[in-house]
Design a protein around this motif. Structure first.
Motif, PDB file in Angstrom:
ATOM      1  N   GLU A 267       0.816  -1.223   0.000  1.00  0.00           N
ATOM      2  CA  GLU A 267       0.000   0.000   0.000  1.00  0.00           C
ATOM      3  C   GLU A 267       0.850   1.274   0.000  1.00  0.00           C
ATOM      4  O   GLU A 267       0.313   2.376  -0.091  1.00  0.00           O
ATOM      5  N   GLY A 268       2.177   1.111   0.156  1.00  0.00           N
ATOM      6  CA  GLY A 268       3.051   2.285   0.203  1.00  0.00           C
ATOM      7  C   GLY A 268       2.887   3.089   1.477  1.00  0.00           C
ATOM      8  O   GLY A 268       3.086   4.311   1.478  1.00  0.00           O
ATOM      9  N   LYS A 269       2.541   2.422   2.581  1.00  0.00           N
ATOM     10  CA  LYS A 269       2.333   3.134   3.855  1.00  0.00           C
ATOM     11  C   LYS A 269       3.640   3.672   4.416  1.00  0.00           C
ATOM     12  O   LYS A 269       4.688   3.043   4.289  1.00  0.00           O
ATOM     13  N   ARG A 270       3.532   4.853   5.008  1.00  0.00           N
ATOM     14  CA  ARG A 270       4.703   5.451   5.660  1.00  0.00           C
ATOM     15  C   ARG A 270       4.710   4.998   7.115  1.00  0.00           C
ATOM     16  O   ARG A 270       3.911   5.467   7.912  1.00  0.00           O
ATOM     17  N   THR A 271       5.608   4.078   7.438  1.00  0.00           N
ATOM     18  CA  THR A 271       5.657   3.484   8.781  1.00  0.00           C
ATOM     19  C   THR A 271       6.968   3.839   9.467  1.00  0.00           C
ATOM     20  O   THR A 271       7.901   4.371   8.852  1.00  0.00           O
ATOM     21  N   VAL A 272       7.050   3.524  10.765  1.00  0.00           N
ATOM     22  CA  VAL A 272       8.303   3.717  11.503  1.00  0.00           C
ATOM     23  C   VAL A 272       9.400   2.848  10.889  1.00  0.00           C
ATOM     24  O   VAL A 272      10.560   3.272  10.793  1.00  0.00           O
ATOM     25  N   ASP A 291      12.267   5.369  -4.497  1.00  0.00           N
ATOM     26  CA  ASP A 291      11.697   4.957  -5.790  1.00  0.00           C
ATOM     27  C   ASP A 291      10.513   4.002  -5.571  1.00  0.00           C
ATOM     28  O   ASP A 291       9.467   4.136  -6.205  1.00  0.00           O
ATOM     29  N   ILE A 292      10.717   3.022  -4.694  1.00  0.00           N
ATOM     30  CA  ILE A 292       9.661   2.032  -4.450  1.00  0.00           C
ATOM     31  C   ILE A 292       8.419   2.722  -3.888  1.00  0.00           C
ATOM     32  O   ILE A 292       7.295   2.488  -4.337  1.00  0.00           O
ATOM     33  N   TRP A 293       8.629   3.622  -2.904  1.00  0.00           N
ATOM     34  CA  TRP A 293       7.464   4.237  -2.234  1.00  0.00           C
ATOM     35  C   TRP A 293       6.774   5.290  -3.097  1.00  0.00           C
ATOM     36  O   TRP A 293       5.586   5.522  -2.943  1.00  0.00           O
ATOM     37  N   GLU A 294       7.536   5.925  -3.996  1.00  0.00           N
ATOM     38  CA  GLU A 294       6.926   6.982  -4.810  1.00  0.00           C
ATOM     39  C   GLU A 294       6.261   6.437  -6.071  1.00  0.00           C
ATOM     40  O   GLU A 294       5.553   7.174  -6.757  1.00  0.00           O
ATOM     41  N   ALA A 295       6.452   5.150  -6.354  1.00  0.00           N
ATOM     42  CA  ALA A 295       5.781   4.540  -7.513  1.00  0.00           C
ATOM     43  C   ALA A 295       4.272   4.496  -7.245  1.00  0.00           C
ATOM     44  O   ALA A 295       3.851   4.437  -6.084  1.00  0.00           O
ATOM     45  N   PRO A 296       3.472   4.549  -8.311  1.00  0.00           N
ATOM     46  CA  PRO A 296       2.005   4.520  -8.106  1.00  0.00           C
ATOM     47  C   PRO A 296       1.545   3.210  -7.460  1.00  0.00           C
ATOM     48  O   PRO A 296       0.575   3.192  -6.721  1.00  0.00           O
ATOM     49  N   SER A 297       2.253   2.107  -7.710  1.00  0.00           N
ATOM     50  CA  SER A 297       1.943   0.843  -7.023  1.00  0.00           C
ATOM     51  C   SER A 297       3.226   0.022  -6.951  1.00  0.00           C
ATOM     52  O   SER A 297       4.220   0.355  -7.614  1.00  0.00           O
ATOM     53  N   ARG A 298       3.244  -1.051  -6.160  1.00  0.00           N
ATOM     54  CA  ARG A 298       4.446  -1.827  -5.920  1.00  0.00           C
ATOM     55  C   ARG A 298       4.252  -3.288  -6.356  1.00  0.00           C
ATOM     56  O   ARG A 298       3.235  -3.905  -5.994  1.00  0.00           O
ATOM     57  N   SER A 299       5.201  -3.816  -7.095  1.00  0.00           N
ATOM     58  CA  SER A 299       5.147  -5.216  -7.544  1.00  0.00           C
ATOM     59  C   SER A 299       5.554  -6.124  -6.385  1.00  0.00           C
ATOM     60  O   SER A 299       6.143  -5.663  -5.396  1.00  0.00           O
ATOM     61  N   GLU A 300       5.276  -7.435  -6.543  1.00  0.00           N
ATOM     62  CA  GLU A 300       5.682  -8.387  -5.504  1.00  0.00           C
ATOM     63  C   GLU A 300       7.201  -8.370  -5.325  1.00  0.00           C
ATOM     64  O   GLU A 300       7.706  -8.506  -4.207  1.00  0.00           O
ATOM     65  N   GLU A 301       7.917  -8.192  -6.437  1.00  0.00           N
ATOM     66  CA  GLU A 301       9.379  -8.142  -6.338  1.00  0.00           C
ATOM     67  C   GLU A 301       9.823  -6.921  -5.538  1.00  0.00           C
ATOM     68  O   GLU A 301      10.750  -7.001  -4.718  1.00  0.00           O
ATOM     69  N   GLN A 302       9.156  -5.793  -5.760  1.00  0.00           N
ATOM     70  CA  GLN A 302       9.506  -4.581  -5.006  1.00  0.00           C
ATOM     71  C   GLN A 302       9.194  -4.748  -3.516  1.00  0.00           C
ATOM     72  O   GLN A 302       9.917  -4.249  -2.659  1.00  0.00           O
TER      73      GLN A 302
END
Lengths: 359, 359
Positions: A267-272, A291-302
């Motif tokens: 979900e790209g959550k900003r966590t501790v 890069d991973i967090w700013e992408a519109p969505s994240r693949s399983e590999e990411q």
């Protein structure tokens, strides 16, 4: 210490209380053509209420047992049981809304409420609307249950006041949780502070602080003392619990949580965890995380790569350390309480359920 | 009779009460990076609270004046004013959720809350989430305000109980309102019954029944008497109010309602007007109405055509007749009350505000 009997009583009482509230009563005329949908919402209220670990209700009961004299434990147990159930019903309602806000398909291994209602009515829009109303009904139900329980206890106004304060704090916490998503990623220290602050509001408030406070108030403590003790023990404990929960999302299995591993990352959550990873990362790792967090969505590999980075940057170890320190802070306050050693032990074991990872 | 002073006091007190609840207090630590969003939600809570006609709060005050003795009117006015404001705050929260459910852009001539919050955060998803939480906060706030007000009155437990019953009834009503959308169009009588039943739950409950009941309870009536009288007067009055509101959607102007004319038709809502039109239509007209309502969306020409059919089938006249009969039923109960003629007159005028169309 809570026995399995506590759990059984909590489970069956929650179902009774929720059914009574959400089902139109005999003197409530509902048009026949609408009854099917009203019944489906009532059934979903019960389904959504099932499957929790009831940690909050158990803590409410054990906090009461820690601070009440033996006569009160016998006389007021049923009222405190209802108060304990009210916290669980409140949580269920909050999770129904949370799943709508996060657009989640699953909760506790089953379809989330709005998805189940969309399926039952063959309409995403109507499922979405019914989900919002189900969350509202459970929130009202929780206050109604708490209010009726409080009427049977001394300090009843303080109990109702504390219950409404809990509602308010979680609602503010959910607002802050959405606000964190707008935080920049180039300030890891700021992100740690903001995330821990969100945990205080959206998690510690109702998970540990309020159950401790309700138990103390039901036992006869005055409002200021109950609040102070509940904050001193419950705030670090609640933060430790949420940190452990976030850690489980990364290192756990979907069998344990009912959610797929890495859900927060997906979900790209900003966590501790993310903030600690950014903090401990070298320039290459940091760029990769951003890069991973700013992408519109994240693949399983990411998602897998993010978990690898959480480990290599020391973020996972840092979370373990944080949890350990917070748990020690909580325990040290329990040690100073003016109750017998047996009761301190009882409360410490009740609190330890929130941090199985260290306790 | 309520003077403009009532309105002024209601307006300023609502703003005070809402601000106090939604704004994190001085001792509530909120992370600096999240404060902007928390403040935006607090500001939106105030903006969403503005612009209502305050009919429900005015009725609460006038119901109190009708049934209370002069000493109580003087001593308890401030508490009843807060109770009156609590009904308005409840409504604001319900409308915030209603606009999310209906995907509405406008409310009272301004952007709906979730749209305004989406605009402020540059994210539809975050605006949607913040809107759900704002509705939750206002709902909790309304209970908190009512609970504090009730504590200053006799019969305080009955007041809090009635306030939570109102919440529950409106929540069930919103569920039924969504259920009606799944009703078939080939059973106009069934649709009339279902629509009037929805009006009882989602509108009469909090618009007329609860304000009458709160005023009576605050004046010292016992719970059963207050409920009986409030139902006998408030149920027909609340149905008349909703029928008049639906009529205004068809024959009014967007200047009056802050909403574009024909909004219910554009949304394809199943209303009493539609049911009466289907009932009074010949075969051609009925087929035309069903075509319009079963289309995925309705053009401006179809909206105009539906309004024409509402007139030609006699549905508009039928609604006028219904409103007239319901208002007479409400007035005849007021006439039987055991209070002075002056007070009957006061209450009748307070109730007449809900049906300016006939009164």
């Amino acid at each position: 210490m809570s026995s399995s009997t506590d759990l059984e009583q909590i489970e069956s009482r929650i179902v009774e209380l929720v059914k009574d509230f959400v089902t139109p009563h005999a003197d409530d005329a509902v048009a026949p053509s609408c009854k099917g949908v009203a019944d489906a919402v009532a059934r979903q209220a019960v389904v959504s209420s099932e499957g929790g670990k009831r940690l909050r209700a158990l803590l409410t009961l054990d906090s009461f047992r820690t601070f009440a004299d033996d006569a009160a434990v016998a006389a007021d147990f049923d009222a405190v049981l209802d108060l304990a159930c009210a916290v669980e019903v409140f949580q269920t309602g909050a999770l129904v809304h949370d799943d709508i806000i996060d657009d989640s398909d699953l909760r506790r291994g089953k379809p989330s409420a709005h998805r189940a209602l969309a399926c039952g009515t063959h309409s995403d829009a109507i499922g979405h609307g019914l989900g919002i109303m189900l969350g509202d009904m459970l929130a009202t139900s929780s206050v109604d249950i708490a209010n009726r329980a409080a009427r049977r206890l001394s300090h009843c106004d303080d109990v109702v006041g504390a219950f409404l304060t809990m509602h308010r704090e979680v609602e503010i916490g959910q607002v802050l949780d959405l606000a964190v998503e707008l935080n920049p990623l180039n300030d890891p220290e700021g992100l740690v502070d903001a995330s821990l602050n969100v945990f205080r509001w959206k998690t510690a408030s109702y998970t540990t602080i309020a159950p401790l406070e309700f138990g103390m108030l039901a036992a006869g403590s005055d409002a200021a003392t109950a609040r102070d003790h509940a904050m001193a023990i419950g705030l670090p404990l609640g933060l430790a619990f949420q940190l452990a929960d976030d850690l489980l999302d990364v290192v756990g299995s979907s069998h344990n949580t009912g959610k797929p591993v890495g859900g927060d990352i997906r979900e790209g959550k900003r966590t501790v965890l993310l903030a600690d990873a950014l903090s401990g990362a070298n320039a290459t790792e940091r760029a990769e995380l951003i890069d991973i967090w700013e992408a519109p969505s994240r693949s399983e590999e990411q998602v897998r790569q993010a978990i690898t980075l959480f480990a290599s940057t020391g973020a996972i170890e840092r979370s373990h350390d944080r949890i350990h320190d917070l748990w020690n802070a909580s325990k040290s306050v329990i040690d100073t309480l003016d109750v017998s050693d047996d009761r301190k032990e009882l409360l410490a074991m009740a609190c330890a359920r929130f941090v199985p990872i260290v306790a």
